[in-house]
Design an enzyme around this catalytic site. Structure first.
Site, PDB file in Angstrom:
ATOM      1  N   GLN A 122      -0.365   3.777  14.118  1.00 19.15           N
ATOM      2  CA  GLN A 122       0.806   3.585  13.455  1.00 19.15           C
ATOM      3  C   GLN A 122       1.528   4.978  13.272  1.00 19.15           C
ATOM      4  O   GLN A 122       0.797   6.433  13.245  1.00 19.15           O
ATOM      5  CB  GLN A 122       0.231   3.503  12.127  1.00 19.15           C
ATOM      6  CG  GLN A 122       1.272   3.090  11.218  1.00 19.15           C
ATOM      7  CD  GLN A 122       0.965   3.326   9.754  1.00 19.15           C
ATOM      8  OE1 GLN A 122       0.112   3.998   9.455  1.00 19.15           O
ATOM      9  NE2 GLN A 122       1.156   2.082   8.495  1.00 19.15           N
ATOM     10  N   GLY A 123       2.688   4.713  14.243  1.00 21.17           N
ATOM     11  CA  GLY A 123       3.640   6.170  14.316  1.00 21.17           C
ATOM     12  C   GLY A 123       4.721   5.720  13.245  1.00 21.17           C
ATOM     13  O   GLY A 123       5.859   5.060  13.237  1.00 21.17           O
ATOM     14  N   TYR A 124       4.133   6.401  12.107  1.00 18.36           N
ATOM     15  CA  TYR A 124       5.809   6.337  10.818  1.00 18.36           C
ATOM     16  C   TYR A 124       5.429   7.832  10.472  1.00 18.36           C
ATOM     17  O   TYR A 124       6.882   8.333  10.491  1.00 18.36           O
ATOM     18  CB  TYR A 124       4.889   5.904   9.811  1.00 18.36           C
ATOM     19  CG  TYR A 124       5.012   4.011   9.667  1.00 18.36           C
ATOM     20  CD1 TYR A 124       5.006   3.711  11.060  1.00 18.36           C
ATOM     21  CD2 TYR A 124       5.014   3.188   8.495  1.00 18.36           C
ATOM     22  CE1 TYR A 124       5.079   2.630  10.909  1.00 18.36           C
ATOM     23  CE2 TYR A 124       5.021   1.967   8.706  1.00 18.36           C
ATOM     24  CZ  TYR A 124       4.585   1.600   9.723  1.00 18.36           C
ATOM     25  OH  TYR A 124       4.644  -0.168   9.628  1.00 18.36           O
ATOM     26  N   SER A 125       4.564   8.508   9.873  1.00 22.39           N
ATOM     27  CA  SER A 125       4.954  10.029   8.868  1.00 22.39           C
ATOM     28  C   SER A 125       5.309  10.883   9.905  1.00 22.39           C
ATOM     29  O   SER A 125       5.420  10.930  11.025  1.00 22.39           O
ATOM     30  CB  SER A 125       3.098  10.584   8.781  1.00 22.39           C
ATOM     31  OG  SER A 125       3.524   9.276   7.602  1.00 22.39           O
ATOM     32  N   GLU A 240      -2.498  -3.290   4.212  1.00 27.12           N
ATOM     33  CA  GLU A 240      -3.245  -2.103   4.294  1.00 27.12           C
ATOM     34  C   GLU A 240      -4.019  -2.199   2.515  1.00 27.12           C
ATOM     35  O   GLU A 240      -4.749  -1.261   1.903  1.00 27.12           O
ATOM     36  CB  GLU A 240      -2.568  -0.675   3.950  1.00 27.12           C
ATOM     37  CG  GLU A 240      -2.948  -0.290   5.550  1.00 27.12           C
ATOM     38  CD  GLU A 240      -2.243   1.069   5.473  1.00 27.12           C
ATOM     39  OE1 GLU A 240      -2.477   1.425   5.251  1.00 27.12           O
ATOM     40  OE2 GLU A 240      -0.935   1.514   6.328  1.00 27.12           O
ATOM     41  N   GLU A 366       0.965   9.698  -6.786  1.00 29.22           N
ATOM     42  CA  GLU A 366       1.795  10.011  -7.340  1.00 29.22           C
ATOM     43  C   GLU A 366       2.836   8.791  -6.317  1.00 29.22           C
ATOM     44  O   GLU A 366       4.183   8.619  -8.321  1.00 29.22           O
ATOM     45  CB  GLU A 366       2.890  11.831  -6.470  1.00 29.22           C
ATOM     46  CG  GLU A 366       1.740  12.662  -7.555  1.00 29.22           C
ATOM     47  CD  GLU A 366       1.002  13.111  -6.963  1.00 29.22           C
ATOM     48  OE1 GLU A 366       0.420  12.671  -5.939  1.00 29.22           O
ATOM     49  OE2 GLU A 366       0.127  13.962  -7.437  1.00 29.22           O
TER      50      GLU A 366
HETATM   51  C1  LIG Z   1      -5.773  10.132   5.559  1.00 32.15           C
HETATM   52  C2  LIG Z   1      -5.083   9.251   5.838  1.00 32.15           C
HETATM   53  C3  LIG Z   1      -4.777   8.582   7.183  1.00 32.15           C
HETATM   54  C4  LIG Z   1      -3.245   8.717   7.705  1.00 32.15           C
HETATM   55  N1  LIG Z   1      -2.593   8.118   8.501  1.00 32.15           N
HETATM   56  C5  LIG Z   1      -1.544   8.140   9.088  1.00 32.15           C
HETATM   57  C6  LIG Z   1      -1.261   7.205  10.059  1.00 32.15           C
HETATM   58  O1  LIG Z   1      -2.431   6.706  10.456  1.00 32.15           O
HETATM   59  N2  LIG Z   1      -0.294   6.966  10.568  1.00 32.15           N
HETATM   60  C7  LIG Z   1       0.843   7.971   9.773  1.00 32.15           C
HETATM   61  O2  LIG Z   1       1.992   7.447  10.552  1.00 32.15           O
HETATM   62  N3  LIG Z   1       0.915   8.251   8.680  1.00 32.15           N
HETATM   63  C8  LIG Z   1      -0.890   8.478   8.573  1.00 32.15           C
HETATM   64  N4  LIG Z   1      -1.273   9.039   7.316  1.00 32.15           N
HETATM   65  C9  LIG Z   1       0.478  10.209   6.707  1.00 32.15           C
HETATM   66  C10 LIG Z   1       0.717   9.305   5.052  1.00 32.15           C
HETATM   67  O3  LIG Z   1       1.144   8.269   4.993  1.00 32.15           O
HETATM   68  C11 LIG Z   1       1.488  10.710   4.612  1.00 32.15           C
HETATM   69  O4  LIG Z   1       0.141  12.209   4.759  1.00 32.15           O
HETATM   70  C12 LIG Z   1       2.359  10.142   3.599  1.00 32.15           C
HETATM   71  O5  LIG Z   1       2.577   9.070   3.361  1.00 32.15           O
HETATM   72  C13 LIG Z   1       2.043  11.215   2.420  1.00 32.15           C
HETATM   73  O6  LIG Z   1       3.388  11.673   2.913  1.00 32.15           O
HETATM   74  P1  LIG Z   1       3.090  13.968   3.675  1.00 32.15           P
HETATM   75  O7  LIG Z   1       1.960  13.710   4.225  1.00 32.15           O
HETATM   76  O8  LIG Z   1       4.262  13.675   4.040  1.00 32.15           O
HETATM   77  O9  LIG Z   1       3.760  14.587   2.165  1.00 32.15           O
HETATM   78  P2  LIG Z   1       4.716  14.464   1.473  1.00 32.15           P
HETATM   79  O10 LIG Z   1       5.494  13.242   0.998  1.00 32.15           O
HETATM   80  O11 LIG Z   1       5.545  16.010   1.664  1.00 32.15           O
HETATM   81  O12 LIG Z   1       4.180  15.087  -0.320  1.00 32.15           O
HETATM   82  C14 LIG Z   1       3.595  16.124  -0.921  1.00 32.15           C
HETATM   83  C15 LIG Z   1       3.120  16.122  -2.658  1.00 32.15           C
HETATM   84  O13 LIG Z   1       4.450  16.277  -3.010  1.00 32.15           O
HETATM   85  C16 LIG Z   1       4.377  15.049  -3.715  1.00 32.15           C
HETATM   86  N5  LIG Z   1       5.476  13.899  -3.948  1.00 32.15           N
HETATM   87  C17 LIG Z   1       6.568  13.419  -2.563  1.00 32.15           C
HETATM   88  N6  LIG Z   1       7.517  13.265  -3.327  1.00 32.15           N
HETATM   89  C18 LIG Z   1       7.293  12.605  -4.164  1.00 32.15           C
HETATM   90  C19 LIG Z   1       7.749  11.696  -5.597  1.00 32.15           C
HETATM   91  N7  LIG Z   1       9.085  10.862  -5.514  1.00 32.15           N
HETATM   92  N8  LIG Z   1       7.732  12.008  -7.070  1.00 32.15           N
HETATM   93  C20 LIG Z   1       6.864  12.728  -7.515  1.00 32.15           C
HETATM   94  N9  LIG Z   1       5.510  13.490  -6.433  1.00 32.15           N
HETATM   95  C21 LIG Z   1       5.846  12.959  -5.174  1.00 32.15           C
HETATM   96  C22 LIG Z   1       3.188  13.422  -2.911  1.00 32.15           C
HETATM   97  O14 LIG Z   1       2.639  12.606  -3.947  1.00 32.15           O
HETATM   98  C23 LIG Z   1       2.541  14.425  -2.276  1.00 32.15           C
HETATM   99  O15 LIG Z   1       1.625  15.373  -3.715  1.00 32.15           O
HETATM  100  C24 LIG Z   1      -2.066   9.563   6.854  1.00 32.15           C
HETATM  101  C25 LIG Z   1      -2.311  10.541   6.152  1.00 32.15           C
HETATM  102  C26 LIG Z   1      -3.882  10.504   5.570  1.00 32.15           C
HETATM  103  C27 LIG Z   1      -4.231  11.219   4.618  1.00 32.15           C
END
Ligand SMILES: Cc1cc2nc3c(=O)[nH]c(=O)nc-3n(C[C@H](O)[C@H](O)[C@H](O)COP(=O)(O)OP(=O)(O)OC[C@H]3O[C@@H](n4cnc5c(N)ncnc54)[C@H](O)[C@@H]3O)c2cc1C
Length: 381
Positions: A122-125, A240, A366
């Protein structure tokens, strides 16, 4: 071909249990977290040959065609079967292709997903787009019959074990963020793709970074139409969330906690008994909440925004139990690998580590709370 849905619940449960007891390899039972393809492929082949690789897929696409009720029994009976890199194709992309894919995409990709030949990441983040996914910047520009893709993805689970990725890309910068995103299927063997592993705190390389440098992707690999990626991706997130709420991981963790505590003599400690009872009740609550959502799903009712509660409760309860296991293990709490507690071998540290990211992946706690606040409690934004 057996009609599984026509069987009684009990007979079906026994059939699944028997197959798992006979064929699920003992060494995989001990794995908590993710399996690599090297670990998973023999077992996956057995499921495939049995016709059980895709329990929720309709029969016409090679699935078991289980109705919701039978599917929930099937998932329950898998108990300790960890996920492998086939997950993205079977659970996420397959249903999306059935809903949004062209007949040609369905005919080509679905059998290859089912056989395990193609495994999908899954290439989203992206480094700057996680919770705020709509801010993604990986760009796809149309050039004749191809899109030219440039950008970077991160946290791609099983990136190194997958052959393909379904990727959200920006195809229009002039409109509202969500309206300029498309859903593209990319062969990770294409020229210009680089996949690099990221070592996590548990020492594994489940996560990856994917770099796209002028990658040419056939126009036919677009799913759901140009700039329709946001709609397509939302359908996928729905799948999911319900799965994450299954209480079995917490039940197994609670069982490990009880095993450690028994040997450590903690059931003579009133403080520990209090904490254990609280966790046991939390798991009961999770089971009841999961059952309620399953009931809705069984009746074909819409699953609302309150399903976020299930994800929060499942993942935060799992973390609390794993923290208690580390505590209960005392001096052994910082020891890696399997530790003997009486006649039971328990891995204390690894489940503790890998329960940390569960409150981040598939939408952080969050963000789930924000969803609840806005759409369930209707609090002012
Ligand atoms: C086990 C695991 C598997 C994953 N697998 C995939 C994958 O296969 N493909 C893929 O694309 N991604 C994957 N991810 C990525 C995942 O989708 C992101 O880590 C997640 O969406 C959070 O984004 P970020 O890490 O950029 O954190 P950020 O969005 O930068 O957040 C950092 C912190 O700020 C808080 N925060 C952010 N915005 C807000 C808001 N509006 N209000 C309150 N708090 C806020 C968050 O809760 C967090 O604590 C995976 C992550 C994990 C942990």
């Amino acid at each position: 071909m057996t009609d599984w849905n026509a069987m009684s619940d009990q007979a079906f449960r026994q059939e699944v249990r028997r197959f798992y007891a006979e064929h699920f390899p003992a060494h995989l039972r001990a794995v908590i977290g993710y399996l690599t393809w090297a670990q998973q492929q023999d077992w996956y082949r057995k499921l495939y040959e049995r016709g059980w690789a895709a329990p929720s897929w309709p029969r016409e696409h090679g699935g078991m065609g289980l109705d919701t009720n039978k599917l929930l029994i099937f998932v329950d009976e898998r108990l300790d079967a960890a996920r492998g890199p086939e997950f993205g194709g079977i659970v996420m992309l397959g249903p999306v292709l059935m809903k949004f894919g062209s007949p040609a995409q369905q005919a080509y990709y679905l059998p290859r997903i089912l056989s395990g030949e193609d495994r999908w990441a899954q290439g989203y983040s992206e480094p700057g787009a996680g919770s705020d996914l709509a801010g993604l910047r990986t760009e796809a520009v149309l050039d004749g019959d191809h899109f030219v893709v440039n950008g970077q993805k991160i946290w791609t689970t099983w990136g190194l074990d997958c052959t393909h990725a379904f990727v959200l890309v920006r195809t229009d910068k002039s409109v509202k963020k969500q309206a300029g995103i498309s859903f593209l299927l990319i062969d990770l063997g294409s020229h210009g793709v680089t996949v690099r592993g990221i070592r996590n705190i548990a020492g594994q390389q489940d996560f990856c970074e994917m770099f796209f440098d002028n990658v040419r992707v056939p126009k036919d690999n677009l799913v759901g139409g140009l700039n329709q990626g946001w709609t397509v991706s939302k359908a996928l997130v729905g799948h999911e969330r319900l799965l994450i709420g299954n209480p079995q991981h917490c039940q197994l963790a609670l069982d490990r906690l009880a095993a450690v505590a028994r040997v450590q003599g903690l059931f003579d400690d009133a403080g520990f008994i209090d904490r254990f009872a609280q966790l046991a009740l939390d798991v009961e609550d999770l089971g009841a909440t999961y059952a309620r959502f399953c009931d809705l799903a069984r009746r074909g009712a819409a699953i609302g925004a309150d399903v976020s509660m299930l994800k929060i409760w499942a993942t935060e309860t799992l973390q609390r139990i794993n923290e208690q296991i580390v505590e209960a293990a005392g001096d052994l709490g910082a020891t890696e690998g399997l530790i003997a507690f009486g006649d039971r071998a328990v891995d204390v540290l690894h489940p503790f580590y890998i329960s940390r990211p569960t409150t981040i992946g598939a939408g952080t706690s969050e963000i789930q709370r924000n969803i609840m606040a806005k759409f369930v409690l209707e609090l002012p934004g």
